[in-house]
Design a protein around this motif. Structure first.
Motif, short mmCIF file in Angstrom:
data_model
loop_
_atom_site.label_atom_id
_atom_site.label_comp_id
_atom_site.label_asym_id
_atom_site.label_seq_id
_atom_site.Cartn_x
_atom_site.Cartn_y
_atom_site.Cartn_z
N MET A 1 36.87 25.42 47.17
CA MET A 1 37.26 26.45 48.10
C MET A 1 38.30 27.24 47.37
SD MET A 1 36.34 27.06 51.24
CE MET A 1 34.46 26.76 52.28
N PRO A 2 38.38 29.28 47.03
CA PRO A 2 39.84 29.33 47.01
C PRO A 2 40.32 29.33 47.79
CG PRO A 2 37.53 31.37 47.13
CD PRO A 2 36.86 29.67 47.28
N VAL A 3 41.85 29.84 47.07
CA VAL A 3 42.54 30.84 47.55
C VAL A 3 42.89 31.80 47.75
CG1 VAL A 3 45.82 29.68 48.21
CG2 VAL A 3 43.95 28.11 47.96
N PHE A 4 43.29 32.36 48.95
CA PHE A 4 43.27 33.66 49.20
C PHE A 4 44.52 34.23 48.54
CE2 PHE A 4 39.70 31.89 51.20
CZ PHE A 4 38.41 33.06 51.07
N ARG A 5 44.24 35.50 48.13
CA ARG A 5 45.89 36.28 48.18
C ARG A 5 45.57 36.60 48.74
NH1 ARG A 5 50.27 36.43 45.63
NH2 ARG A 5 49.55 34.52 43.59
N LEU A 6 47.25 36.95 49.94
CA LEU A 6 47.51 38.10 51.26
C LEU A 6 48.13 39.68 50.32
CD1 LEU A 6 49.65 36.17 53.68
CD2 LEU A 6 46.86 36.99 53.47
N SER A 7 47.64 40.31 50.76
CA SER A 7 47.77 41.87 50.36
C SER A 7 48.88 42.46 51.66
CB SER A 7 46.91 42.60 50.91
OG SER A 7 46.43 43.47 51.61
N GLU A 8 49.71 43.55 51.12
CA GLU A 8 50.34 44.32 52.21
C GLU A 8 50.00 43.65 53.86
OE1 GLU A 8 52.88 47.62 50.66
OE2 GLU A 8 53.20 46.38 49.34
N GLN A 9 48.77 44.43 53.67
CA GLN A 9 48.22 44.31 55.15
C GLN A 9 48.36 42.81 56.06
OE1 GLN A 9 44.29 46.09 55.13
NE2 GLN A 9 43.62 46.56 57.68
N ILE A 10 48.24 43.37 57.22
CA ILE A 10 49.36 41.69 58.79
C ILE A 10 47.88 40.83 58.68
CG2 ILE A 10 49.93 41.03 60.22
CD1 ILE A 10 52.29 43.27 59.55
N GLU A 11 46.56 40.53 58.18
CA GLU A 11 45.33 39.89 58.22
C GLU A 11 45.61 39.23 57.20
OE1 GLU A 11 42.26 42.91 57.53
OE2 GLU A 11 42.69 42.56 55.41
#
Length: 135
Positions: A1-11
């Motif tokens: 599974m991929p590892v997701f990169r977070l953005s500035e949005q809080i989610e």
């Protein structure tokens, strides 16, 4: 599974998308709002100094049931003598700093970096993190 990169949005991505070891995503910040959102979804930060923030959600999670705790005879004897006093939320930052210090004096790394200590102290100041101190 991929590892997701977070953005500035809080989610956060759904926890079910985490890798088999529990790693879900990387990045973001340790703002009070992001930490609250993470914990509401069973996600927590755990990383070392000089690493990006890693967010984890292992399955299964460790659950401790008080009814299943077995107290040794020697500890039970000490408890009956009122050897300890217990307080709550009187030394939050001290407790967290001592947790980190205990590992470092034994030559071990700690995930409780100065940024994490500051973040959890802000959570405590916001009334969202607590400490129980046994003296």
């Amino acid at each position: 599974m991929p590892v997701f990169r977070l953005s500035e949005q809080i989610e956060f991505p759904p926890p079910g998308l985490a890798r088999s070891d529990g790693l879900l995503c990387v990045g973001g910040d340790l703002s009070t709002e992001r930490l609250i959102e993470a914990y509401k979804n069973g996600i927590f930060p755990w990383y070392a100094h000089n690493e990006p923030i890693l967010w984890w959600t292992p399955d299964p999670r460790l659950i401790l049931y008080p009814r299943d705790i077995r107290v040794s005879r020697s500890l039970a004897k000490r408890l009956r003598k009122n050897f300890f006093s217990v307080s709550m939320d009187t030394a939050f930052e001290e407790v967290v700093r001592n947790c980190a210090h205990t590992r470092t004096i034994h030559g071990e790394d700690t995930w409780l970096t100065s940024d994490m200590i500051q973040a959890y102290t802000r959570l405590h100041e916001a009334g969202r993190a607590h400490s129980v101190e046994c003296w």
